[in-house]
Design a protein around this motif. Sequence first.
Motif, PDB file in Angstrom:
ATOM      1  N   HIS A  39       1.633   9.818  -5.036  1.00 40.67           N
ATOM      2  CA  HIS A  39       2.263  11.035  -4.514  1.00 40.67           C
ATOM      3  C   HIS A  39       3.119  11.707  -5.593  1.00 40.67           C
ATOM      4  O   HIS A  39       3.055  12.931  -5.781  1.00 40.67           O
ATOM      5  CB  HIS A  39       3.141  10.683  -3.304  1.00 40.67           C
ATOM      6  CG  HIS A  39       3.903  11.846  -2.759  1.00 40.67           C
ATOM      7  ND1 HIS A  39       3.368  12.712  -1.823  1.00 40.67           N
ATOM      8  CD2 HIS A  39       5.172  12.289  -3.010  1.00 40.67           C
ATOM      9  CE1 HIS A  39       4.273  13.655  -1.538  1.00 40.67           C
ATOM     10  NE2 HIS A  39       5.379  13.405  -2.233  1.00 40.67           N
ATOM     11  N   TYR A  40       3.906  10.909  -6.304  1.00 41.99           N
ATOM     12  CA  TYR A  40       4.799  11.461  -7.325  1.00 41.99           C
ATOM     13  C   TYR A  40       4.197  11.462  -8.721  1.00 41.99           C
ATOM     14  O   TYR A  40       4.773  12.040  -9.643  1.00 41.99           O
ATOM     15  CB  TYR A  40       6.117  10.674  -7.351  1.00 41.99           C
ATOM     16  CG  TYR A  40       6.977  10.916  -6.140  1.00 41.99           C
ATOM     17  CD1 TYR A  40       7.624  12.138  -5.953  1.00 41.99           C
ATOM     18  CD2 TYR A  40       7.140   9.922  -5.182  1.00 41.99           C
ATOM     19  CE1 TYR A  40       8.403  12.369  -4.832  1.00 41.99           C
ATOM     20  CE2 TYR A  40       7.929  10.141  -4.061  1.00 41.99           C
ATOM     21  CZ  TYR A  40       8.557  11.365  -3.890  1.00 41.99           C
ATOM     22  OH  TYR A  40       9.325  11.590  -2.781  1.00 41.99           O
ATOM     23  N   TYR A  92      12.878   5.211  -3.994  1.00 43.24           N
ATOM     24  CA  TYR A  92      12.621   5.672  -5.356  1.00 43.24           C
ATOM     25  C   TYR A  92      11.834   6.979  -5.404  1.00 43.24           C
ATOM     26  O   TYR A  92      11.182   7.373  -4.450  1.00 43.24           O
ATOM     27  CB  TYR A  92      11.889   4.592  -6.143  1.00 43.24           C
ATOM     28  CG  TYR A  92      10.497   4.237  -5.622  1.00 43.24           C
ATOM     29  CD1 TYR A  92       9.379   4.928  -6.040  1.00 43.24           C
ATOM     30  CD2 TYR A  92      10.339   3.206  -4.711  1.00 43.24           C
ATOM     31  CE1 TYR A  92       8.127   4.614  -5.574  1.00 43.24           C
ATOM     32  CE2 TYR A  92       9.080   2.887  -4.239  1.00 43.24           C
ATOM     33  CZ  TYR A  92       7.969   3.582  -4.674  1.00 43.24           C
ATOM     34  OH  TYR A  92       6.735   3.246  -4.188  1.00 43.24           O
ATOM     35  N   ARG A  93      11.916   7.626  -6.571  1.00 41.44           N
ATOM     36  CA  ARG A  93      11.165   8.864  -6.836  1.00 41.44           C
ATOM     37  C   ARG A  93      10.341   8.665  -8.090  1.00 41.44           C
ATOM     38  O   ARG A  93      10.677   7.846  -8.916  1.00 41.44           O
ATOM     39  CB  ARG A  93      12.131  10.043  -7.051  1.00 41.44           C
ATOM     40  CG  ARG A  93      12.881  10.431  -5.791  1.00 41.44           C
ATOM     41  CD  ARG A  93      11.955  11.049  -4.747  1.00 41.44           C
ATOM     42  NE  ARG A  93      12.703  11.538  -3.595  1.00 41.44           N
ATOM     43  CZ  ARG A  93      13.006  10.801  -2.550  1.00 41.44           C
ATOM     44  NH1 ARG A  93      12.710   9.534  -2.521  1.00 41.44           N
ATOM     45  NH2 ARG A  93      13.656  11.328  -1.517  1.00 41.44           N
ATOM     46  N   GLU A 104      -2.172   9.031 -12.474  1.00 40.24           N
ATOM     47  CA  GLU A 104      -2.440  10.470 -12.361  1.00 40.24           C
ATOM     48  C   GLU A 104      -2.098  10.934 -10.954  1.00 40.24           C
ATOM     49  O   GLU A 104      -2.570  10.355  -9.968  1.00 40.24           O
ATOM     50  CB  GLU A 104      -3.909  10.759 -12.667  1.00 40.24           C
ATOM     51  CG  GLU A 104      -4.236  12.250 -12.655  1.00 40.24           C
ATOM     52  CD  GLU A 104      -5.688  12.528 -13.008  1.00 40.24           C
ATOM     53  OE1 GLU A 104      -6.115  13.692 -12.848  1.00 40.24           O
ATOM     54  OE2 GLU A 104      -6.389  11.585 -13.435  1.00 40.24           O
ATOM     55  N   GLN A 105      -1.267  11.955 -10.853  1.00 42.67           N
ATOM     56  CA  GLN A 105      -0.826  12.432  -9.545  1.00 42.67           C
ATOM     57  C   GLN A 105      -2.017  12.889  -8.704  1.00 42.67           C
ATOM     58  O   GLN A 105      -2.880  13.635  -9.165  1.00 42.67           O
ATOM     59  CB  GLN A 105       0.169  13.582  -9.726  1.00 42.67           C
ATOM     60  CG  GLN A 105       1.022  13.890  -8.502  1.00 42.67           C
ATOM     61  CD  GLN A 105       0.309  14.822  -7.534  1.00 42.67           C
ATOM     62  OE1 GLN A 105      -0.619  15.541  -7.903  1.00 42.67           O
ATOM     63  NE2 GLN A 105       0.728  14.810  -6.293  1.00 42.67           N
ATOM     64  N   MET A 145       0.841  -1.203   0.000  1.00 41.44           N
ATOM     65  CA  MET A 145       0.000   0.000   0.000  1.00 41.44           C
ATOM     66  C   MET A 145       0.872   1.247   0.000  1.00 41.44           C
ATOM     67  O   MET A 145       0.596   2.215  -0.703  1.00 41.44           O
ATOM     68  CB  MET A 145      -0.890   0.031   1.248  1.00 41.44           C
ATOM     69  CG  MET A 145      -1.932  -1.042   1.328  1.00 41.44           C
ATOM     70  SD  MET A 145      -2.930  -0.808   2.826  1.00 41.44           S
ATOM     71  CE  MET A 145      -3.608  -2.448   3.013  1.00 41.44           C
ATOM     72  N   TRP A 146       1.911   1.223   0.829  1.00 39.10           N
ATOM     73  CA  TRP A 146       2.826   2.370   0.931  1.00 39.10           C
ATOM     74  C   TRP A 146       3.477   2.657  -0.420  1.00 39.10           C
ATOM     75  O   TRP A 146       3.560   3.808  -0.847  1.00 39.10           O
ATOM     76  CB  TRP A 146       3.882   2.064   1.984  1.00 39.10           C
ATOM     77  CG  TRP A 146       4.892   3.150   2.176  1.00 39.10           C
ATOM     78  CD1 TRP A 146       4.756   4.285   2.924  1.00 39.10           C
ATOM     79  CD2 TRP A 146       6.203   3.207   1.611  1.00 39.10           C
ATOM     80  NE1 TRP A 146       5.898   5.047   2.863  1.00 39.10           N
ATOM     81  CE2 TRP A 146       6.805   4.404   2.062  1.00 39.10           C
ATOM     82  CE3 TRP A 146       6.930   2.366   0.777  1.00 39.10           C
ATOM     83  CZ2 TRP A 146       8.095   4.775   1.700  1.00 39.10           C
ATOM     84  CZ3 TRP A 146       8.222   2.740   0.414  1.00 39.10           C
ATOM     85  CH2 TRP A 146       8.787   3.925   0.872  1.00 39.10           C
ATOM     86  N   ALA A 147       3.918   1.580  -1.099  1.00 44.63           N
ATOM     87  CA  ALA A 147       4.563   1.759  -2.393  1.00 44.63           C
ATOM     88  C   ALA A 147       3.579   2.313  -3.426  1.00 44.63           C
ATOM     89  O   ALA A 147       3.933   3.188  -4.228  1.00 44.63           O
ATOM     90  CB  ALA A 147       5.138   0.424  -2.878  1.00 44.63           C
TER      91      ALA A 147
END
Length: 213
Positions: free
Chosen positions: A142-143, A212-213, A148-149, A134-136
């Motif tokens: 988020h990025y 990662y970003r 879609e951001q 879920m976090w990933a």
Amino acid sequence: MNRLIIWCVACSILLVGTVFNATAETDLTSQQLKKWCAKPNQEQRCYLMHKQLADDGRAESAYWVGKVIARGVYQPADLEKAADYYKVASDSLHPSASRELGLLYYHGVYGEREFRKAQKMFEQAMQNGNSEGMWALARMYHYGRGVEQSYQKAFELFSLAAEQGSKPAANTLAYYYRVGLGTEVNPRLASYWQSKANAKGLVTWNRSIPDYR
């Protein structure tokens, strides 16, 4: 009629016995692995046992071997080979393997970064109760990587992951409440989730895979 009833009962007993034996065999395998892998100086044997079981399709062993290969424990790290083992485990819906495979797709283990495949794996991990999956997935929103951001969607996912015990998600959720991303500023909740994130036993990622970003 009596013969039919007897035949049905016999079949039921046989089926139950088969399931019981399969469960007992799985439990025995787990006990043997736990026993051997807990012994000092038996790391190589433990690895070989897991590898044999992984090659036979055992999900937990495939995930275990994938981690060992990704970290380069016995030989130089090979993320493509690790991904192959993660696939075996992920096909059996192993949540942690799905998460790790998603990260490898995200980073482009096969060359191109495959965001759609990464999203699918993170969602699969999430559906099977993996808070780090879920976090990933929340980080993708988020990025705006492959999706879609959306801070609001990211906030929802970070909240779910934090409530299920993800320390990285709790840390990010604290930031969201502190600056008002996807939600209203709330210093009290920011402090609450930061305290959760700072608790002992912080979850960390596989060090062979960078943040990662």
